[in-house]
Design an enzyme around this catalytic site. Structure first.
Site, PDB file in Angstrom:
ATOM      1  N   SER A   1       3.593  -2.025  10.303  1.00 11.22           N
ATOM      2  CA  SER A   1       5.048  -2.049  10.471  1.00 11.22           C
ATOM      3  C   SER A   1       5.675  -3.406  10.154  1.00 11.22           C
ATOM      4  CB  SER A   1       5.429  -1.580  11.877  1.00 11.22           C
ATOM      5  OG  SER A   1       5.017  -0.241  12.074  1.00 11.22           O
TER       6      SER A   1
ATOM      7  N   GLU B   1      -5.260  -4.706  10.703  1.00 11.19           N
ATOM      8  CA  GLU B   1      -4.240  -3.680  10.857  1.00 11.19           C
ATOM      9  C   GLU B   1      -4.484  -2.900  12.143  1.00 11.19           C
ATOM     10  OE1 GLU B   1      -2.311  -2.682   6.880  1.00 11.19           O
ATOM     11  OE2 GLU B   1      -4.025  -1.364   7.094  1.00 11.19           O
TER      12      GLU B   1
ATOM     13  N   GLY C   1       2.926  -1.030   4.265  1.00  9.84           N
ATOM     14  CA  GLY C   1       2.989   0.379   3.900  1.00  9.84           C
ATOM     15  C   GLY C   1       4.430   0.808   3.693  1.00  9.84           C
ATOM     16  N   GLY C   2       5.022   1.393   4.716  1.00  8.11           N
ATOM     17  CA  GLY C   2       6.365   1.993   4.625  1.00  8.11           C
ATOM     18  C   GLY C   2       7.411   1.105   3.967  1.00  8.11           C
TER      19      GLY C   2
ATOM     20  N   GLU D   1      -6.826   4.808   7.713  1.00  9.48           N
ATOM     21  CA  GLU D   1      -6.616   6.228   7.384  1.00  9.48           C
ATOM     22  C   GLU D   1      -7.851   6.811   6.696  1.00  9.48           C
ATOM     23  OE1 GLU D   1      -2.891   5.641   5.363  1.00  9.48           O
ATOM     24  OE2 GLU D   1      -1.971   5.155   7.291  1.00  9.48           O
TER      25      GLU D   1
ATOM     26  N   HIS E   1      -9.496   1.155   4.862  1.00  6.20           N
ATOM     27  CA  HIS E   1      -8.217   1.384   5.556  1.00  6.20           C
ATOM     28  C   HIS E   1      -8.438   2.364   6.709  1.00  6.20           C
ATOM     29  CE1 HIS E   1      -4.118   2.639   6.329  1.00  6.20           C
ATOM     30  NE2 HIS E   1      -3.745   1.526   5.738  1.00  6.20           N
TER      31      HIS E   1
ATOM     32  N   GLY F   1       2.648   2.387  10.651  1.00  5.07           N
ATOM     33  CA  GLY F   1       3.610   3.473  10.464  1.00  5.07           C
ATOM     34  C   GLY F   1       4.328   3.890  11.729  1.00  5.07           C
TER      35      GLY F   1
ATOM     36  N   ASN G   1       0.866  -1.171   0.000  1.00  2.00           N
ATOM     37  CA  ASN G   1       0.000   0.000   0.000  1.00  2.00           C
ATOM     38  C   ASN G   1       0.908   1.227   0.000  1.00  2.00           C
ATOM     39  OD1 ASN G   1      -1.805   2.033   0.469  1.00  2.00           O
ATOM     40  ND2 ASN G   1      -2.329   1.415   2.562  1.00  2.00           N
ATOM     41  N   TRP G   2       1.011   1.834  -1.163  1.00  2.00           N
ATOM     42  CA  TRP G   2       1.929   2.981  -1.280  1.00  2.00           C
ATOM     43  C   TRP G   2       1.350   4.264  -0.694  1.00  2.00           C
ATOM     44  CZ3 TRP G   2       4.227   2.555  -6.933  1.00  2.00           C
ATOM     45  CH2 TRP G   2       5.158   1.512  -6.955  1.00  2.00           C
ATOM     46  N   LYS G   3       0.070   4.255  -0.396  1.00  2.00           N
ATOM     47  CA  LYS G   3      -0.597   5.460   0.125  1.00  2.00           C
ATOM     48  C   LYS G   3      -0.346   6.645  -0.821  1.00  2.00           C
ATOM     49  CE  LYS G   3      -0.032   3.451   4.639  1.00  2.00           C
ATOM     50  NZ  LYS G   3       0.016   3.630   6.064  1.00  2.00           N
TER      51      LYS G   3
END
Ligand code: PEP
Length: 248
Positions: free
Chosen positions: A208, A163, A229-230, A96, A94, A169, A8-10
């Protein structure tokens, strides 16, 4: 069950950065056959990503969807457009989106239904906040999110991502025990909804995930993949995650 690992590159990566990532990532994972590898770039990079993924074993996903097919909905993107851009899956619910864009369970449910109706695979996200975990409400939150988000939704082409918000993150990963405990609970709720078919729904862990902790998380009985993600933003680290060491 085949693992499912999605990036997930956001809100990250331009067209040039997307192409550069794919130049090294695609060959790095080309021999992987035991994992469904999925990339979710931002909307603007979908077409470039689809082009770069042609002929590869990597599938394309979007990060969100709107439930109507077309019309006067400024700023929104429909299932028709996602399919047209080459998407096979879409991330829905998600944390966010829930947190910054007020997406409540009923909205998430509409999006899940629209995506499934169009034939898109759904990566459906749930997870508790730190406050909710500390108040002993983790299972209540998960139950509500799963039952409302998946109301009147069949389990075909559905992936659930657990999640925990406190792990997203933050560099603070859930332990294998914490992840397995909630994954088993999600499996149980899916069992109430879907009977035996719940066994075939892949449940991903997200929060993470890195090349250093992926092996132990993936070794858990009810962890069938990861949403990353990251650590998915660098081709080397995401390739290492995809090529995690499986237990025999
Ligand atoms: C995510 O937001 O889907 C996620 C898992 O992020 P990170 O890996 O950066 O915690």
């Amino acid at each position: 069950m085949k693992y499912f690992i999605a990036a997930n590159w956001k809100m990250n990566k331009t067209l040039a950065e997307t192409r550069e990532f794919l130049r090294s990532f695609v060959p790095a994972v080309q021999k992987v056959t035991d994992v469904d590898v999925v990339l979710a770039p931002p909307f603007t990079a979908l077409e470039a990503a689809a082009e770069g993924l042609k002929g590869s074993n990597i599938q394309l996903a979007a990060q969100d969807i709107f439930w109507e097919e077309k019309g006067a909905y400024t700023g929104e993107i429909s299932s028709v457009m996602l399919l047209d851009a080459g998407c096979k899956h879409v991330i829905i619910g998600h944390s966010e989106r829930r947190q910054y864009f007020s997406e409540e369970d009923v909205i998430v449910n509409r999006k899940v239904k629209a995506a499934k109706k169009a034939g898109l695979g759904v990566i459906f996200c749930v997870g508790e906040s730190l406050e909710e975990r500390e108040a002993g409400k983790t299972f209540d939150v998960i139950k509500r999110e799963v039952e409302l988000g998946l109301a009147e939704v069949d389990p075909g082409n559905l992936v659930v991502a657990y999640e925990p918000i406190w792990a997203i993150g933050t560099g603070r990963t859930a332990t294998s025990e914490q992840a397995q405990e909630v994954h088993a609970y999600i499996r149980k709720i899916l069992g109430n909804l879907y009977g035996n078919k719940a066994e075939d729904v892949r449940i991903l862990y997200g929060g993470s995930v890195t090349p250093d902790n992926v092996d132990s998380l993936m070794a858990c009985r009810d962890v069938n993949g990861a949403l990353v993600g990251g650590a998915s933003l660098k081709p080397e680290s995401f390739a290492k995650i995809v090529c995690f060491k499986k237990e025999n």
